[in-house]
Design a protein around this motif. Structure first.
Motif, PDB file in Angstrom:
ATOM      1  N   PHE A  25       0.825  -1.209   0.000  1.00  0.00           N
ATOM      2  CA  PHE A  25       0.000   0.000   0.000  1.00  0.00           C
ATOM      3  C   PHE A  25       0.859   1.260   0.000  1.00  0.00           C
ATOM      4  N   GLU A  26       1.966   1.228   0.725  1.00  0.00           N
ATOM      5  CA  GLU A  26       2.848   2.394   0.746  1.00  0.00           C
ATOM      6  C   GLU A  26       3.432   2.654  -0.640  1.00  0.00           C
ATOM      7  N   TYR A  27       3.777   1.578  -1.345  1.00  0.00           N
ATOM      8  CA  TYR A  27       4.311   1.743  -2.700  1.00  0.00           C
ATOM      9  C   TYR A  27       3.234   2.249  -3.657  1.00  0.00           C
ATOM     10  N   LEU A  28       2.049   1.654  -3.581  1.00  0.00           N
ATOM     11  CA  LEU A  28       0.962   2.063  -4.474  1.00  0.00           C
ATOM     12  C   LEU A  28       0.520   3.494  -4.200  1.00  0.00           C
ATOM     13  N   GLU A  29       0.702   3.945  -2.968  1.00  0.00           N
ATOM     14  CA  GLU A  29       0.355   5.324  -2.628  1.00  0.00           C
ATOM     15  C   GLU A  29       1.229   6.306  -3.395  1.00  0.00           C
ATOM     16  N   THR A  30       2.491   5.926  -3.649  1.00  0.00           N
ATOM     17  CA  THR A  30       3.393   6.810  -4.393  1.00  0.00           C
ATOM     18  C   THR A  30       2.982   6.925  -5.860  1.00  0.00           C
ATOM     19  N   LEU A  31       2.202   5.969  -6.341  1.00  0.00           N
ATOM     20  CA  LEU A  31       1.754   5.977  -7.737  1.00  0.00           C
ATOM     21  C   LEU A  31       0.337   6.515  -7.886  1.00  0.00           C
ATOM     22  N   ARG A  32      -0.234   6.952  -6.783  1.00  0.00           N
ATOM     23  CA  ARG A  32      -1.657   7.283  -6.776  1.00  0.00           C
ATOM     24  C   ARG A  32      -2.018   8.387  -7.763  1.00  0.00           C
ATOM     25  N   GLU A  33      -1.197   9.410  -7.873  1.00  0.00           N
ATOM     26  CA  GLU A  33      -1.523  10.522  -8.769  1.00  0.00           C
ATOM     27  C   GLU A  33      -1.469  10.098 -10.226  1.00  0.00           C
ATOM     28  N   GLU A  34      -0.606   9.134 -10.550  1.00  0.00           N
ATOM     29  CA  GLU A  34      -0.486   8.678 -11.932  1.00  0.00           C
ATOM     30  C   GLU A  34      -1.560   7.651 -12.283  1.00  0.00           C
ATOM     31  N   ASP A  36      -4.365   5.152  -9.972  1.00  0.00           N
ATOM     32  CA  ASP A  36      -4.832   4.679  -8.665  1.00  0.00           C
ATOM     33  C   ASP A  36      -5.515   3.317  -8.741  1.00  0.00           C
ATOM     34  N   LYS A  37      -5.530   2.711  -9.926  1.00  0.00           N
ATOM     35  CA  LYS A  37      -6.262   1.455 -10.087  1.00  0.00           C
ATOM     36  C   LYS A  37      -5.690   0.341  -9.219  1.00  0.00           C
ATOM     37  N   GLY A  38      -4.362   0.272  -9.147  1.00  0.00           N
ATOM     38  CA  GLY A  38      -3.739  -0.800  -8.379  1.00  0.00           C
ATOM     39  C   GLY A  38      -4.123  -0.754  -6.913  1.00  0.00           C
ATOM     40  N   ARG A  39      -4.086   0.434  -6.325  1.00  0.00           N
ATOM     41  CA  ARG A  39      -4.417   0.580  -4.908  1.00  0.00           C
ATOM     42  C   ARG A  39      -5.885   0.250  -4.649  1.00  0.00           C
ATOM     43  N   VAL A  40      -6.758   0.772  -5.512  1.00  0.00           N
ATOM     44  CA  VAL A  40      -8.192   0.538  -5.332  1.00  0.00           C
ATOM     45  C   VAL A  40      -8.528  -0.939  -5.509  1.00  0.00           C
ATOM     46  N   ASN A  41      -7.932  -1.578  -6.513  1.00  0.00           N
ATOM     47  CA  ASN A  41      -8.201  -3.001  -6.742  1.00  0.00           C
ATOM     48  C   ASN A  41      -7.725  -3.857  -5.574  1.00  0.00           C
ATOM     49  N   LEU A  42      -6.576  -3.495  -4.998  1.00  0.00           N
ATOM     50  CA  LEU A  42      -6.075  -4.247  -3.854  1.00  0.00           C
ATOM     51  C   LEU A  42      -6.983  -4.048  -2.641  1.00  0.00           C
ATOM     52  N   LEU A  43      -7.473  -2.831  -2.461  1.00  0.00           N
ATOM     53  CA  LEU A  43      -8.413  -2.565  -1.371  1.00  0.00           C
ATOM     54  C   LEU A  43      -9.672  -3.415  -1.519  1.00  0.00           C
ATOM     55  N   LYS A  44     -10.199  -3.456  -2.720  1.00  0.00           N
ATOM     56  CA  LYS A  44     -11.416  -4.232  -2.957  1.00  0.00           C
ATOM     57  C   LYS A  44     -11.174  -5.721  -2.737  1.00  0.00           C
TER      58      LYS A  44
END
Length: 216
Positions: A25-34, A36-44
Motif C-alpha cells: 500500500f505504501e508503494y501504491l500510494e506513491t503511484l496514486r496521482e499517476e 490509482d487502479k492498483g491501490r483501489v483493486n487491492l483494497l477491494k
C-alpha cells in the motif's frame, strides 16, 4: 448473522492492510496521482472475506440468502482522500453479483463477503471424505440429532434425548448404540448443559478438518 460476518471481514481487512500488505500500500500510494487502479483493486480484493463451504451452493446459501438481500442495495459513495479515513467507503464500491446454475449458487459477492462452494473447484463426485483424504486430513465426524430438533427452543433442552428418538429418515435407521454412547461420553467430558452446546461441538468437528484442508 450478516452483521457479524461483516464485522469479521472489517477486522480482517484492517489487519491485512496494516501488516501483510503494508509495504504494498505504501508503494501504491506513491503511484496514486499517476494511476490509482492498483491501490483501489487491492483494497477491494482484501475487503472481501471469502466464506467457503462444501455443497453450500445447494444447501447453506439457499438458507441464508434472505439475510443478505439488503447487502445488494447500491448506495452512493463519497470521495475520500486516504485509505485510513475512507477504507469502508471504498469497500462499498465492491462488486455485487450472484452466479447461479439452476437452483445452485456458485458464488455470491458483496462488498464485504464472497461466498464460494469448493465443489466448483474440485473433480465431480468428490465427497467430503475424499476431499479430506486428498490433503491427508483425518476426518473427525461428530453426531447430532438433526431430525429431533424441530424448533429452536429444543436447543435449550438440558439432556440428550433417548437413542430411540434419534431416527434418521435419510439412513432409515436409528443412531447406532456405539455412536450414541460416544455422544454421551462427549456430553459428559465437555461439561455440556444443553443441546446448543452439542451443536457447537458438532459444528466444530465438522468444520475444523475442512479448514485444515483449505489451508493446504
Amino acid at each position: 448473522m450478516g452483521d457479524n460476518l461483516e464485522e469479521i471481514s472489517t477486522s480482517a481487512f484492517q489487519i491485512l492492510r496494516d501488516t501483510c500488505f503494508k509495504d504494498a500500500f505504501e508503494y501504491l500510494e506513491t503511484l496514486r496521482e499517476e494511476d490509482d487502479k492498483g491501490r483501489v483493486n487491492l483494497l477491494k480484493y482484501l475487503s472481501q472475506l471469502p466464506v467457503v463451504g462444501l455443497n453450500s451452493g445447494k444447501y447453506d446459501l439457499n438458507v441464508i440468502k434472505p439475510y443478505f438481500a439488503q447487502r445488494f442495495l447500491i448506495s452512493e459513495v463519497d470521495d475520500c482522500e486516504s485509505d485510513s479515513e475512507c477504507g469502508n467507503s471504498l469497500r462499498q464500491w465492491g462488486e455485487r453479483f450472484v452466479i447461479k446454475k439452476n437452483n445452485e449458487f456458485m458464488a455470491i459477492s458483496t462488498p464485504f463477503l464472497k461466498f464460494l462452494d469448493i465443489t466448483n473447484f474440485i473433480a465431480p463426485g468428490f465427497s467430503y471424505t475424499k476431499y479430506l483424504a486428498a490433503y491427508e486430513v483425518e476426518e473427525q465426524k461428530g453426531f447430532f440429532p438433526y431430525e429431533y430438533i424441530t424448533s429452536i427452543e429444543k436447543l435449550n433442552e438440558t439432556s440428550l434425548p433417548p437413542r430411540d428418538t434419534l431416527y434418521s429418515s435419510l439412513r432409515n435407521s436409528e443412531l447406532p448404540v456405539q455412536n450414541y454412547d460416544y455422544v454421551c461420553k462427549v456430553w459428559k467430558e465437555n461439561g455440556m448443559t444443553s443441546l446448543r452446546d452439542l451443536l457447537i461441538w458438532y459444528n466444530n468437528k465438522d468444520t475444523r478438518p475442512f479448514i485444515e484442508a483449505l489451508a493446504k
